[in-house]
Design an enzyme around this catalytic site. Structure first.
Site, mmCIF file in Angstrom:
data_model
loop_
_atom_site.group_PDB
_atom_site.id
_atom_site.type_symbol
_atom_site.label_atom_id
_atom_site.label_comp_id
_atom_site.label_asym_id
_atom_site.label_seq_id
_atom_site.Cartn_x
_atom_site.Cartn_y
_atom_site.Cartn_z
ATOM 1 N N LYS A 103 28.547 -37.133 28.258
ATOM 2 C CA LYS A 103 28.494 -36.673 29.677
ATOM 3 C C LYS A 103 27.499 -37.532 30.581
ATOM 4 O O LYS A 103 26.340 -37.396 30.159
ATOM 5 C CB LYS A 103 28.149 -35.318 29.519
ATOM 6 C CG LYS A 103 28.401 -34.468 31.158
ATOM 7 C CD LYS A 103 27.799 -33.123 31.169
ATOM 8 C CE LYS A 103 27.629 -32.859 32.388
ATOM 9 N NZ LYS A 103 26.692 -31.521 32.647
ATOM 10 N N GLY A 164 22.461 -24.923 38.859
ATOM 11 C CA GLY A 164 21.509 -23.920 38.520
ATOM 12 C C GLY A 164 21.680 -22.990 39.899
ATOM 13 O O GLY A 164 20.943 -21.821 39.906
ATOM 14 N N ALA A 190 28.328 -27.159 37.200
ATOM 15 C CA ALA A 190 27.311 -26.793 38.069
ATOM 16 C C ALA A 190 27.571 -25.900 39.286
ATOM 17 O O ALA A 190 28.755 -26.070 39.911
ATOM 18 C CB ALA A 190 26.655 -28.094 38.569
ATOM 19 N N GLY A 191 26.829 -24.800 39.416
ATOM 20 C CA GLY A 191 26.950 -24.002 40.471
ATOM 21 C C GLY A 191 27.749 -22.519 40.204
ATOM 22 O O GLY A 191 27.670 -21.768 40.966
ATOM 23 N N ASN A 212 26.125 -23.316 32.381
ATOM 24 C CA ASN A 212 24.940 -23.161 31.391
ATOM 25 C C ASN A 212 23.861 -22.001 32.145
ATOM 26 O O ASN A 212 23.811 -21.042 31.416
ATOM 27 C CB ASN A 212 24.201 -24.714 31.632
ATOM 28 C CG ASN A 212 22.791 -24.464 30.614
ATOM 29 O OD1 ASN A 212 22.130 -25.579 30.305
ATOM 30 N ND2 ASN A 212 22.458 -23.629 30.089
ATOM 31 N N THR A 213 23.486 -22.446 33.373
ATOM 32 C CA THR A 213 22.568 -21.310 33.743
ATOM 33 C C THR A 213 22.939 -20.086 33.917
ATOM 34 O O THR A 213 22.153 -18.821 33.700
ATOM 35 C CB THR A 213 21.937 -21.781 35.005
ATOM 36 O OG1 THR A 213 21.477 -23.134 35.223
ATOM 37 C CG2 THR A 213 20.915 -20.834 35.706
#
Length: 264
Positions: A103, A164, A190-191, A212-213
């Site tokens: 990645k 994040g 992301a986001g 993730n976050t």
């Protein structure tokens, strides 16, 4: 396509039953992380090699906490600020026997963490020439996505919003263009902050989401992982079903035609 049927997610010839990928950062413990992984049904787990201290034999690596026999480990170049750094990390992953899949992240900006389009393109070209399978993280840039695809990347991975941030799909219209034009899988990365964000990403035709976050920092990570997986599945089903078009005026669900006493 028959009701309820779907083809599997296929990346570079490899198929996966889950369209949700998870990251390994920010979890409070390895136990919470692995419980979240199991609850999500994810099959691809991404690991940032730059955040592992290989010089300290006593430090525990996240690589020791993830079951390699259960998940496909996707090394990433998070933390790399230049194309050269990203290429070095990818080569290190290969030398360690982790994977030829990478990645690709090139992020020179430590404040907004926005990916470098030029550096990403340069690094992708080098890695593809060396036989890597490249999954590039990019801004929501349809032109760059098309150029990377033409270069030979296995996916394109546009951000929904800054890493994040949990802002959801603020780049919705640009992502729609990327999805419309792509002939490789589009992974929204992301986001994403909630299951509704993941569902929307899938409703517009994205092939997968990487989160993730939103999971790692949730009060109950495993429950959030399960919820986001449900959102991914629901959004995918909605895309396959074909949603109704948006209209500016109301349209009665029970037409007046044929009703006794009704006027046209």
């Amino acid at each position: 396509m028959e009701p309820g049927s779907d083809s599997p997610l296929t990346i570079a010839g490899k198929t996966f039953g889950s369209r949700l990928m998870l990251g390994t950062g920010k979890y409070r413990s390895s136990e919470e992380m692995n419980t979240a992984f199991a609850a999500s049904g994810a099959e691809i787990i991404t690991v940032a090699l730059r955040r592992i201290d290989f010089d300290d034999p006593k430090s525990r690596s996240v690589l020791e906490d993830v079951d390699w026999t259960r998940y496909t480990i996707l090394p990433n170049t998070a933390g790399c600020r230049t194309a050269d750094e990203a290429v070095r990390v990818a080569r290190m992953a290969r030398a360690m026997g982790l994977s030829d899949w990478i990645k690709l992240e090139v992020i020179p900006d430590s404040t907004y963490l926005l990916p470098d389009p030029v550096g990403t393109f340069e690094a992708a070209g080098t890695l593809l020439a060396e036989g890597f399978t490249v999954l590039p993280y990019i801004g929501a840039d349809p032109v760059l996505a098309r150029r990377l695809e033409n270069l030979g990347t296995a996916t394109v991975m546009p951000l929904a919003s800054p890493i994040g941030s949990g802002q959801g799909l603020i780049n919705l219209e640009a992502i729609k263009i990327i999805v419309e034009q792509a002939t490789v899988p589009v992974v929204i990365d992301a986001g994403i902050g909630a299951p509704s964000d993941a569902a929307l990403a899938m409703e517009i035709g994205a092939d997968a989401c990487l989160v993730n976050t939103a999971v790692a920092l949730a009060e109950r990570p495993a429950l959030m992982a399960e919820a986001i997986a449900d959102g991914v599945r629901a959004g995918r089903k909605a895309f396959l079903a074909g949603r109704i078009p948006r209209k500016t005026l109301a349209s009665a669900s029970s037409p007046l035609a044929g009703i006794v006493g009704a006027t046209a």
